[in-house]
Motif scaffolding. Structure first.
Motif, PDB file in Angstrom:
ATOM      1  N   GLY A 199       0.800  -1.216   0.000  1.00  0.00           N
ATOM      2  CA  GLY A 199       0.000   0.000   0.000  1.00  0.00           C
ATOM      3  C   GLY A 199       0.832   1.265   0.000  1.00  0.00           C
ATOM      4  N   VAL A 200       1.902   1.271   0.775  1.00  0.00           N
ATOM      5  CA  VAL A 200       2.756   2.464   0.854  1.00  0.00           C
ATOM      6  C   VAL A 200       3.375   2.771  -0.506  1.00  0.00           C
ATOM      7  CG1 VAL A 200       4.902   3.372   1.826  1.00  0.00           C
ATOM      8  CG2 VAL A 200       3.227   2.271   3.319  1.00  0.00           C
ATOM      9  N   ASP A 201       3.927   1.753  -1.153  1.00  0.00           N
ATOM     10  CA  ASP A 201       4.571   2.010  -2.439  1.00  0.00           C
ATOM     11  C   ASP A 201       3.547   2.288  -3.530  1.00  0.00           C
ATOM     12  OD1 ASP A 201       7.164   2.291  -3.637  1.00  0.00           O
ATOM     13  OD2 ASP A 201       6.697   0.537  -4.851  1.00  0.00           O
ATOM     14  N   ALA A 202       2.383   1.634  -3.449  1.00  0.00           N
ATOM     15  CA  ALA A 202       1.338   1.899  -4.436  1.00  0.00           C
ATOM     16  C   ALA A 202       0.854   3.336  -4.335  1.00  0.00           C
ATOM     17  CB  ALA A 202       0.177   0.934  -4.249  1.00  0.00           C
ATOM     18  N   ALA A 203       0.737   3.851  -3.121  1.00  0.00           N
ATOM     19  CA  ALA A 203       0.317   5.242  -2.950  1.00  0.00           C
ATOM     20  C   ALA A 203       1.345   6.189  -3.549  1.00  0.00           C
ATOM     21  CB  ALA A 203       0.101   5.543  -1.474  1.00  0.00           C
ATOM     22  N   ARG A 204       2.618   5.890  -3.322  1.00  0.00           N
ATOM     23  CA  ARG A 204       3.683   6.724  -3.899  1.00  0.00           C
ATOM     24  C   ARG A 204       3.621   6.718  -5.411  1.00  0.00           C
ATOM     25  NH1 ARG A 204       8.449   5.759  -6.249  1.00  0.00           N
ATOM     26  NH2 ARG A 204       8.274   3.499  -5.886  1.00  0.00           N
ATOM     27  N   ASP A 236      -5.583  13.493  -0.674  1.00  0.00           N
ATOM     28  CA  ASP A 236      -5.118  14.802  -1.131  1.00  0.00           C
ATOM     29  C   ASP A 236      -3.688  14.732  -1.652  1.00  0.00           C
ATOM     30  OD1 ASP A 236      -7.557  15.872  -0.449  1.00  0.00           O
ATOM     31  OD2 ASP A 236      -6.885  16.742   1.450  1.00  0.00           O
ATOM     32  N   ALA A 237      -2.835  13.986  -0.950  1.00  0.00           N
ATOM     33  CA  ALA A 237      -1.436  13.876  -1.369  1.00  0.00           C
ATOM     34  C   ALA A 237      -1.327  13.155  -2.714  1.00  0.00           C
ATOM     35  CB  ALA A 237      -0.622  13.146  -0.303  1.00  0.00           C
ATOM     36  N   VAL A 238      -2.107  12.087  -2.877  1.00  0.00           N
ATOM     37  CA  VAL A 238      -2.073  11.351  -4.142  1.00  0.00           C
ATOM     38  C   VAL A 238      -2.558  12.240  -5.284  1.00  0.00           C
ATOM     39  CG1 VAL A 238      -3.073   9.430  -5.426  1.00  0.00           C
ATOM     40  CG2 VAL A 238      -2.289   9.066  -3.085  1.00  0.00           C
ATOM     41  N   VAL A 239      -3.685  12.896  -5.068  1.00  0.00           N
ATOM     42  CA  VAL A 239      -4.283  13.722  -6.124  1.00  0.00           C
ATOM     43  C   VAL A 239      -3.374  14.896  -6.483  1.00  0.00           C
ATOM     44  CG1 VAL A 239      -6.203  15.281  -6.635  1.00  0.00           C
ATOM     45  CG2 VAL A 239      -6.652  13.039  -5.610  1.00  0.00           C
ATOM     46  N   ALA A 240      -2.680  15.439  -5.485  1.00  0.00           N
ATOM     47  CA  ALA A 240      -1.783  16.565  -5.732  1.00  0.00           C
ATOM     48  C   ALA A 240      -0.438  16.136  -6.303  1.00  0.00           C
ATOM     49  CB  ALA A 240      -1.567  17.355  -4.446  1.00  0.00           C
ATOM     50  N   GLY A 241      -0.212  14.827  -6.377  1.00  0.00           N
ATOM     51  CA  GLY A 241       1.051  14.337  -6.923  1.00  0.00           C
ATOM     52  C   GLY A 241       2.218  14.433  -5.964  1.00  0.00           C
ATOM     53  N   ARG A 242       1.949  14.524  -4.670  1.00  0.00           N
ATOM     54  CA  ARG A 242       3.017  14.615  -3.672  1.00  0.00           C
ATOM     55  C   ARG A 242       3.371  13.196  -3.219  1.00  0.00           C
ATOM     56  NH1 ARG A 242      -0.728  18.007  -1.259  1.00  0.00           N
ATOM     57  NH2 ARG A 242      -0.607  16.771   0.663  1.00  0.00           N
ATOM     58  N   ALA A 243       4.248  12.553  -3.949  1.00  0.00           N
ATOM     59  CA  ALA A 243       4.555  11.142  -3.720  1.00  0.00           C
ATOM     60  C   ALA A 243       5.094  10.860  -2.319  1.00  0.00           C
ATOM     61  CB  ALA A 243       5.519  10.632  -4.788  1.00  0.00           C
ATOM     62  N   PRO A 244       6.071  11.614  -1.808  1.00  0.00           N
ATOM     63  CA  PRO A 244       6.565  11.316  -0.449  1.00  0.00           C
ATOM     64  C   PRO A 244       5.473  11.446   0.613  1.00  0.00           C
ATOM     65  CG  PRO A 244       8.116  12.719  -1.627  1.00  0.00           C
ATOM     66  CD  PRO A 244       6.871  12.679  -2.450  1.00  0.00           C
ATOM     67  N   ASP A 245       4.627  12.482   0.478  1.00  0.00           N
ATOM     68  CA  ASP A 245       3.540  12.649   1.445  1.00  0.00           C
ATOM     69  C   ASP A 245       2.530  11.509   1.334  1.00  0.00           C
ATOM     70  OD1 ASP A 245       4.685  14.996   2.309  1.00  0.00           O
ATOM     71  OD2 ASP A 245       3.385  16.298   1.113  1.00  0.00           O
ATOM     72  N   ALA A 246       2.238  11.075   0.115  1.00  0.00           N
ATOM     73  CA  ALA A 246       1.306   9.956  -0.070  1.00  0.00           C
ATOM     74  C   ALA A 246       1.831   8.701   0.609  1.00  0.00           C
ATOM     75  CB  ALA A 246       1.079   9.707  -1.554  1.00  0.00           C
ATOM     76  N   ALA A 247       3.116   8.423   0.438  1.00  0.00           N
ATOM     77  CA  ALA A 247       3.712   7.250   1.084  1.00  0.00           C
ATOM     78  C   ALA A 247       3.665   7.382   2.602  1.00  0.00           C
ATOM     79  CB  ALA A 247       5.154   7.080   0.610  1.00  0.00           C
ATOM     80  N   HIS A 248       3.927   8.568   3.100  1.00  0.00           N
ATOM     81  CA  HIS A 248       3.912   8.806   4.555  1.00  0.00           C
ATOM     82  C   HIS A 248       2.516   8.566   5.129  1.00  0.00           C
ATOM     83  CE1 HIS A 248       4.739  10.696   8.436  1.00  0.00           C
ATOM     84  NE2 HIS A 248       3.616  11.372   8.265  1.00  0.00           N
TER      85      HIS A 248
END
Length: 241
Positions: free
Chosen positions: A113-118, A206-218
């Protein structure tokens, strides 16, 4: 070892389950020969066809090697078996005799899940991003119904994993959500800290949609590791956005 006679309604399932448990728990060691079909049939009180069918399934799962005219030998399941060893049990409401298996599957779920979100934050197209926003709102609207929220998060994560563009992750996700992780019922209360964190799911989306990969993984890591540290029966609390 001694085997228990089984009900006639599902003899092959019971033969399969008992031999499987004996192999996985170490009662039969790798390269050890199982008793012959005739001996197994007598021990279980079933016909040889039921034994033959059970051995065929065990071989498909990488637990034994059946030799025509020779002995059926035990394989090291840690080397030869795949995730389907656990997944094959869902329709029998059975579990592998491994004490840490629920924890292990939750850890695998978190890693994927973490890497998929990134990756979804990096690769997701506009349609995927829109679907994620819709899914997170539908999930949030179900609070504090843990069962409903659990089902809704599967939809949300399916969009995220599909949006990652990683086919292997998608296939693993399909396996992990089959039959309540396929290792026995994991009650929603075990995942209460995760499921009731509406704000955390919004931050993830929000992080995924905004393209913020590190935040999405976090954010994904914070959500998916919560069941690994929470008590087995976490108290219910009101969800807050």
């Amino acid at each position: 070892m001694a085997f228990d006679p089984v009900p006639r309604s599902s003899v092959s399932d019971h033969v399969f389950g008992q031999i499987r448990d004996a192999v996985v728990s170490g009662d039969y060691r790798p390269d050890e020969a199982l008793p012959g079909e005739r001996e197994l049939a007598a021990a279980f009180g079933v016909n040889r066809h039921a034994v033959r069918e059970a051995l065929r399934r065990l071989q498909q799962l990488g637990l034994v090697r059946v030799s025509q005219g020779g002995a059926t030998r035990v394989l090291d399941w840690r080397v030869h078996a795949g995730l389907d060893l656990a997944l094959s049990l869902t329709r029998f409401h059975d579990t592998l005799p491994v004490d840490t298996l629920v924890r292990d599957m939750l850890e695998m779920r978190a890693c994927i899940g973490v890497d998929a979100a990134r990756l979804c934050a990096e690769r997701g197209d506009p349609a995927v991003r829109a679907a994620i926003l819709r899914a997170v709102e539908e999930y949030a609207g179900l609070a504090p119904d843990l069962t409903g929220m659990g089902e809704a998060t599967i939809v949300l994560w399916r969009h995220i994993v599909a949006g990652s563009g990683n086919t292997a992750y998608l296939l693993a996700f399909n396996s992990l959500v089959a039959g309540a992780l396929a290792v026995g019922k994991v009650p929603p209360e075990r995942r209460a800290a995760e499921l009731l964190d509406v704000a955390g799911h919004h931050r993830l989306a929000d992080a995924v949609v905004a393209g913020r990969a590190p935040d999405a993984a976090h954010e994904a890591r914070a959500l998916l590791t919560a069941p690994l540290t929470a008590p087995a029966a976490a108290p219910r609390r009101e969800a807050r956005a």
